[in-house]
Design an enzyme around this catalytic site. Sequence first.
Site, PDB file in Angstrom:
ATOM      1  N   GLU A 349       2.799  -4.603   0.406  1.00  0.00           N
ATOM      2  CA  GLU A 349       2.323  -6.148   0.863  1.00  0.00           C
ATOM      3  C   GLU A 349       3.470  -6.961   1.915  1.00  0.00           C
ATOM      4  O   GLU A 349       3.595  -8.077   1.504  1.00  0.00           O
ATOM      5  CB  GLU A 349       2.010  -6.733  -0.304  1.00  0.00           C
ATOM      6  CG  GLU A 349       0.980  -6.054  -1.183  1.00  0.00           C
ATOM      7  CD  GLU A 349       0.445  -6.677  -2.404  1.00  0.00           C
ATOM      8  OE1 GLU A 349       1.280  -7.999  -2.699  1.00  0.00           O
ATOM      9  OE2 GLU A 349      -0.632  -6.667  -3.090  1.00  0.00           O
ATOM     10  N   GLU A 465      -5.713   1.384  -4.725  1.00  0.00           N
ATOM     11  CA  GLU A 465      -6.336   0.498  -5.764  1.00  0.00           C
ATOM     12  C   GLU A 465      -7.861  -0.030  -5.562  1.00  0.00           C
ATOM     13  O   GLU A 465      -8.170  -1.176  -5.675  1.00  0.00           O
ATOM     14  CB  GLU A 465      -5.387  -0.727  -5.477  1.00  0.00           C
ATOM     15  CG  GLU A 465      -3.885  -0.315  -5.383  1.00  0.00           C
ATOM     16  CD  GLU A 465      -3.033  -1.542  -5.452  1.00  0.00           C
ATOM     17  OE1 GLU A 465      -3.336  -2.621  -5.701  1.00  0.00           O
ATOM     18  OE2 GLU A 465      -1.947  -1.517  -5.344  1.00  0.00           O
TER      19      GLU A 465
HETATM   20  C1  GLA Z   1      -1.413  -5.569  -5.851  1.00  0.00           C
HETATM   21  C2  GLA Z   1      -0.820  -4.663  -6.169  1.00  0.00           C
HETATM   22  C3  GLA Z   1      -0.856  -4.209  -7.662  1.00  0.00           C
HETATM   23  C4  GLA Z   1      -1.629  -4.849  -8.728  1.00  0.00           C
HETATM   24  C5  GLA Z   1      -2.749  -5.496  -7.916  1.00  0.00           C
HETATM   25  C6  GLA Z   1      -3.503  -6.437  -8.810  1.00  0.00           C
HETATM   26  O1  GLA Z   1      -2.596  -5.337  -5.133  1.00  0.00           O
HETATM   27  O2  GLA Z   1      -0.249  -3.835  -5.251  1.00  0.00           O
HETATM   28  O3  GLA Z   1       0.297  -3.545  -7.991  1.00  0.00           O
HETATM   29  O4  GLA Z   1      -0.472  -5.992  -9.029  1.00  0.00           O
HETATM   30  O5  GLA Z   1      -2.214  -6.444  -6.803  1.00  0.00           O
HETATM   31  O6  GLA Z   1      -2.757  -7.540  -9.161  1.00  0.00           O
END
Ligand code: GLA
Length: 651
Positions: A349, A465
């Site tokens: 991120e 994710e």
């Molecule tokens: C982001 C992070 C994850 C998790 C999600 C949900 O996507 O990469 O590790 O913390 O947020 O909170």
Amino acid sequence: MKKEIRKRVAAGVLSAVMLCAAVPVTTAFTAGTATSVVSAAEDDGTTQIYGTGFEDGDVSAFTGRGGVETITATTEQAYSGSYSMCVKDRAKNWNGPQFLLDDKCEAGVQYTVSAVAKTEWYNSIKLSMEYTDASGERHYSNLQAQTSNGDWATFSGIKFSFSEDVSKVYLYFECNDTATMYIDDFEVRTAPVYQIQKDIPSLKDVYANDFKIGTAVTTEELAPQSTKDLIAKHFNSITLGNELKPESILDKSATQASGSETEPVINLASARTILNYCRDNNIPVRGHVLVWHSQTPDWFFKEGFQDSGDWVSKDIMLQRMENYIKNVFAALEEEYPTVDFYAWDVVNEAWLDNGSPRTGGGQSENANYSGWVKVFGDNSFIEPAFEYARKYAPKNTKLYYNDFNEYMPQKTDAICKMALELKEKGLIDGIGMQSHLDVGFPTVSAYKKALAKFAETGLDIQVTELDITTSDTSEAGFEKQAEMYKGIMDACVEYADSISAVVFWGTTDDKSWRAAKSPLLFNEDYTAKPAFYSIVEGKEPVVTTTSTSATTSETTTETTTVTTGTTPGDDVIRGDVNHDGMLNGFDLALMRQYLLNASADDRNLILDSSVDMNADNEFNIQNQIPIICGCVQQILPHQRQVKAVQHTVVV
Ligand code: GLA
């Protein structure tokens, strides 16, 4: 996922509310309920561990967190019966009653807590949990917040568990100010136990020819046996939800005590429950995450590793980064030499949706600020992070840049540009698309565009994710969600040559960080949702059942694998290579094709009873002879139901 609740507060609170709405709660406190400790199992299989309506005047199970509170049983207020517990003389917001769990509950077991609480006037009452980790650090997490407007607020069936490596585990109540608080009908029970559906296809088998299928899990989520069973059945990749993030493995007191300005100390205690499970079940791990602005404490960037210190120089931070990455890989190698960390998110991120870096600053100022940008001035910390990861990661570990909203065009471009530069230098292996989606946003075609762009870089892609929220939780809403899941999974299959893993962010809806919008494939009771069926329908599972016996870091692992090209069931006919129920020249042709084109290893991978005609556990030329004879003589009934088992010794 506890710590994520902290990160995205609104969603977290909602998820806890949703969670308690769904849990079957069997106890009704009626007037006159007396204190009871451990009662018999209810119909739903849950057992009361502790319950009190304070009717006998006993409040001794609760102590004041601040040491100044006055805690009594009172008839001033009562939700049921005539008594409640009154907590007054609270000097600070965080003062309140705490209930010790260590002596009543077992580590690794899931429980629920229920209670009602009120304050004198409008307030937000929080029911939270505290534990002390192996290094002596105290951790706090809010389980649920409820508003009391001078009336009783209900906390109902909220799940919790704790792991073996922690101690001094408390449930506690606090509120926004120092108002007097009343608690009634407090109860801790074991959580309901569910069975997984054994008769549905395994996701990892369905996608075995496409990519790995993974899930994320926290220590708490892994507590119920059903979660362990669900993961073992469907997933061949695990991401630790929180437990390998910097805030979980940085040992603050040991780091400070070391006196060094550049040597962060790593402690894997919080990750052990999950890593032990991965090791014992032979499940590969996606490491998540080394360098991230979030869930990384501010003190990591400060002089003397002190919260109050000044921000360190870029030079010091580079050394800290190198040592952090080195120490993480060293600790994992030392404690988990047999676990396959096949992928690691090196940086998470770093790019905003408009393709620019984050604002520099601490998490304590703003959760979107980045300590890395604060120290480096821009995103120039990314390249050294990959350099160090490449230098210290095991050779078979692939390195990824991971981000969310990865389909926003400017962000996609920024990620591709950065990735190509890193690729040029041989530092990166792939791009992680988090894929926290919503029904209808983005559209499947927008998502596919991003997939196409990332695939063009020639790097590997992992969907890291995946979850798809829906506000409409009616039958029709879940059908729409299922359609979107199918669209996304079909898109992934289309790009399967560039994708090595698709990882879902969680198992059952109730435990998701976005639980209020039911984003996953399984319901709270572990049954499969329409979304699950939509992504397995029409796809033939490739059966790859792996069971593992006794795995420890030092010992040898024996893996028993039965692998077949299609789903032959138990009564495979020896020689029926294409599993069409007949023994004929097509089988012979197919077998010859395998023999000519596949390497010796690959051949043994497709070994099953249908091709291993002479049952010598090898796929070789001799197998043709019995087929030829078999074609002539036809198969004898007793030759059915024989399974070839391949024993592989993995050291
Ligand atoms: C982001 C992070 C994850 C998790 C999600 C949900 O996507 O990469 O590790 O913390 O947020 O909170």
